[in-house]
Design an enzyme around this catalytic site. Sequence first.
Site, PDB file in Angstrom:
ATOM      1  N   LYS A 145       0.854  -1.210   0.000  1.00 20.32           N
ATOM      2  CA  LYS A 145       0.000   0.000   0.000  1.00 20.32           C
ATOM      3  C   LYS A 145       0.882   1.250   0.000  1.00 20.32           C
ATOM      4  CE  LYS A 145      -1.623   1.730   4.010  1.00 20.32           C
ATOM      5  NZ  LYS A 145      -1.421   3.164   4.249  1.00 20.32           N
ATOM      6  N   ASN A 146       1.916   1.244   0.805  1.00 22.99           N
ATOM      7  CA  ASN A 146       2.720   2.461   0.960  1.00 22.99           C
ATOM      8  C   ASN A 146       3.722   2.674  -0.166  1.00 22.99           C
ATOM      9  OD1 ASN A 146       1.224   2.990   3.171  1.00 22.99           O
ATOM     10  ND2 ASN A 146       2.758   2.337   4.667  1.00 22.99           N
ATOM     11  N   CYS A 190      -5.016  12.129  12.010  1.00 24.55           N
ATOM     12  CA  CYS A 190      -5.688  10.832  12.089  1.00 24.55           C
ATOM     13  C   CYS A 190      -5.450  10.342  13.521  1.00 24.55           C
ATOM     14  CB  CYS A 190      -5.140   9.899  11.040  1.00 24.55           C
ATOM     15  SG  CYS A 190      -3.447   9.485  11.335  1.00 24.55           S
ATOM     16  N   ARG A 217       0.021  14.593  12.109  1.00 22.62           N
ATOM     17  CA  ARG A 217       0.431  14.399  10.717  1.00 22.62           C
ATOM     18  C   ARG A 217       0.689  15.734   9.990  1.00 22.62           C
ATOM     19  NH1 ARG A 217      -1.126   8.998   9.667  1.00 22.62           N
ATOM     20  NH2 ARG A 217       0.511   8.969   8.112  1.00 22.62           N
ATOM     21  N   ARG A 274      -8.390  -0.647   4.632  1.00 21.64           N
ATOM     22  CA  ARG A 274      -7.593   0.366   3.908  1.00 21.64           C
ATOM     23  C   ARG A 274      -6.229  -0.224   3.529  1.00 21.64           C
ATOM     24  NH1 ARG A 274      -6.069   4.947   7.292  1.00 21.64           N
ATOM     25  NH2 ARG A 274      -4.742   5.226   5.485  1.00 21.64           N
TER      26      ARG A 274
HETATM   27  C1  EPZ Z   1       4.172   6.969   5.920  1.00 21.36           C
HETATM   28  O1  EPZ Z   1       3.399   8.007   6.486  1.00 21.36           O
HETATM   29  C2  EPZ Z   1       3.257   5.759   5.870  1.00 21.36           C
HETATM   30  N1  EPZ Z   1       2.095   6.070   5.028  1.00 21.36           N
HETATM   31  C3  EPZ Z   1       2.812   5.396   7.287  1.00 21.36           C
HETATM   32  O2  EPZ Z   1       2.014   4.220   7.199  1.00 21.36           O
HETATM   33  C4  EPZ Z   1       4.054   5.103   8.125  1.00 21.36           C
HETATM   34  O3  EPZ Z   1       3.643   4.821   9.460  1.00 21.36           O
HETATM   35  C5  EPZ Z   1       4.981   6.320   8.106  1.00 21.36           C
HETATM   36  O4  EPZ Z   1       5.324   6.654   6.735  1.00 21.36           O
HETATM   37  C6  EPZ Z   1       6.277   6.076   8.881  1.00 21.36           C
HETATM   38  O5  EPZ Z   1       6.953   4.983   8.338  1.00 21.36           O
HETATM   39  C7  EPZ Z   1       2.244   6.043   3.684  1.00 21.36           C
HETATM   40  O6  EPZ Z   1       3.310   5.779   3.159  1.00 21.36           O
HETATM   41  C8  EPZ Z   1       1.016   6.353   2.884  1.00 21.36           C
HETATM   42  P1  EPZ Z   1       6.207  10.401   7.982  1.00 21.36           P
HETATM   43  P2  EPZ Z   1       3.971   9.530   6.471  1.00 21.36           P
HETATM   44  O7  EPZ Z   1       6.074  11.635   7.155  1.00 21.36           O
HETATM   45  O8  EPZ Z   1       4.730   9.757   5.222  1.00 21.36           O
HETATM   46  C9  EPZ Z   1       6.419  13.760  11.253  1.00 21.36           C
HETATM   47  C10 EPZ Z   1       0.196   2.851   7.618  1.00 21.36           C
HETATM   48  O9  EPZ Z   1      -0.292   2.345   8.633  1.00 21.36           O
HETATM   49  N2  EPZ Z   1       6.321  14.697  10.125  1.00 21.36           N
HETATM   50  O10 EPZ Z   1       7.450   9.581   7.858  1.00 21.36           O
HETATM   51  O11 EPZ Z   1       2.857  10.429   6.801  1.00 21.36           O
HETATM   52  C11 EPZ Z   1       5.073  13.081  11.509  1.00 21.36           C
HETATM   53  O12 EPZ Z   1       4.278  13.887  12.353  1.00 21.36           O
HETATM   54  C12 EPZ Z   1       0.653   4.282   7.628  1.00 21.36           C
HETATM   55  O13 EPZ Z   1       0.375   2.243   6.522  1.00 21.36           O
HETATM   56  C13 EPZ Z   1       6.519  16.063  10.364  1.00 21.36           C
HETATM   57  O14 EPZ Z   1       6.762  16.471  11.489  1.00 21.36           O
HETATM   58  O15 EPZ Z   1       4.968   9.442   7.702  1.00 21.36           O
HETATM   59  C14 EPZ Z   1       5.449  11.799  12.176  1.00 21.36           C
HETATM   60  O16 EPZ Z   1       5.614  12.023  13.568  1.00 21.36           O
HETATM   61  C15 EPZ Z   1       0.452   4.916   8.986  1.00 21.36           C
HETATM   62  N3  EPZ Z   1       6.412  16.928   9.327  1.00 21.36           N
HETATM   63  C16 EPZ Z   1       6.809  11.468  11.559  1.00 21.36           C
HETATM   64  O17 EPZ Z   1       7.277  12.662  10.917  1.00 21.36           O
HETATM   65  C17 EPZ Z   1       6.142  16.511   8.048  1.00 21.36           C
HETATM   66  O18 EPZ Z   1       6.084  17.351   7.121  1.00 21.36           O
HETATM   67  C18 EPZ Z   1       6.753  10.347  10.527  1.00 21.36           C
HETATM   68  O19 EPZ Z   1       5.919  10.793   9.495  1.00 21.36           O
HETATM   69  C19 EPZ Z   1       5.949  15.120   7.824  1.00 21.36           C
HETATM   70  C20 EPZ Z   1       6.041  14.239   8.879  1.00 21.36           C
END
Ligand code: EPZ
Length: 419
Positions: free
Chosen positions: A22-23, A118, A123, A399
């Site tokens: 999915k990711n 969420c 996020r 999902r």
């Molecule tokens: C991706 O989300 C995945 N989703 C998530 O999977 C996964 O948990 C996550 O990466 C971490 O591996 C998809 O790929 C669609 P991040 P993403 O940006 O990209 C902070 C699932 O269950 N952050 O790496 O949103 C954020 O708040 C889902 O399949 C900022 O601060 O994750 C978080 O604490 C859940 N500013 C951390 O980074 C930003 O601009 C990790 O977020 C972006 C993120």
Amino acid sequence: MAKFIVGTSKGLKGNVAISGSKNAILPILAATLLTEEECVIKSVPVLSDVTALCSMLSDMGIDIVFQKEQEAIWIKAKNILKTEADYEKAGKLRGSFLIMGPLLARCKEANIPLPGGCPIGSRPVDLHLKGFSALGAKTQQAHGSIHITAKQLKGDKIYLDFPSVGATENIMMAAVLAKGVTTIVNAAAEPEIIDLAVFLKKMGADISGEGTDTITITGVKKLHGAEHTVMPDRIEAGTFMIAAAITKGDIMIENVVERDLKPILAKLSEANVKTEKIAEKTLRVYTTAKLQPISLKTMPFPGFPTDMQAPFMSLLSVIKGTSVITETVFENRFLHAGELQRMGAKINIESRSAIIEGVEKLTGTQVKATDLRAGAGLILSALAAEGKTEISDIYHIERGYYHIEKKLKKLGADICKVQ
Ligand code: EPZ
């Protein structure tokens, strides 16, 4: 609303084939906006997140056919009629924000609703916007949407304060058509980043360093169509490994990439779960002796994946002894603990850590999926629990897991879906 009814299921046995990730598919679908030529994507999981993104893209004038039986998508973004996304649809999945980078690169503008928070955290998207601004884009926020424009994107060096997966993907997709060289420092190194980079390079992009903490993108004039088979879903694979361990079963997991599973395999082995490589892409997972309590800390790749935290908590809650889980990636990702406690688990949350006292057995009851991976974790606990468990809000689970009840039933699980 649909529910899963799960009964005690000891000793799951047999083979399960892992679906596409999915990711990985979500950013790859977004990347097809970067060319007006047709792309063919294979091994696409039929998930509500995927169909939601497809619907958003077709609203923007993209030609898209999702052949679900063949798990294949044919897509051609010849004409992009509009560069804003519908609030309703965009709000359904975070992945919708990933179309911002490609739209900026191709159309020099985009207007995307801020992805809602969420259950697992706020996020934010500040790192995505920091990257786009560094490439010369102007961003403004109004009415819950981000409106972004750029005359000509110019490469630059971008430092990510956190190795955000989405920000790394969005910036990569904006940079492939920018003028000059972009370097992303402290980039995310998840396998899904590599899969996206492989697809972009098939389209003619010039990228190096994917899978490390520094990714270099040299802009090119144009990208062409490409064909790609999506990598297997490492989190689905990990979820089925826990299913084998928690039911003391013996499962052959097919279509896996061992390199992607290293952190999960390391922690399973510490817990005394046995794994064996049967073939290039097949792993056997089984148990022989008592499982051991462990400590684990979620970290960006190659650390232990946060998406496997809830499934692992289900396993640790029935392993005698004290285990500790520390969640460093999301600020609110222990919602499943409350539901597990209703099944008899002994879990104490202290800020970012969960202290788990393993119990002899859990007992079935009514529980609610609070997010995608928490829901998967509840199915796993229900398999091991005494008596029936009724899981509601399973739309969260669907999902991210394609046919999870069918795959589990084939392994001997007592699970059915009721409306
Ligand atoms: C991706 O989300 C995945 N989703 C998530 O999977 C996964 O948990 C996550 O990466 C971490 O591996 C998809 O790929 C669609 P991040 P993403 O940006 O990209 C902070 C699932 O269950 N952050 O790496 O949103 C954020 O708040 C889902 O399949 C900022 O601060 O994750 C978080 O604490 C859940 N500013 C951390 O980074 C930003 O601009 C990790 O977020 C972006 C993120």
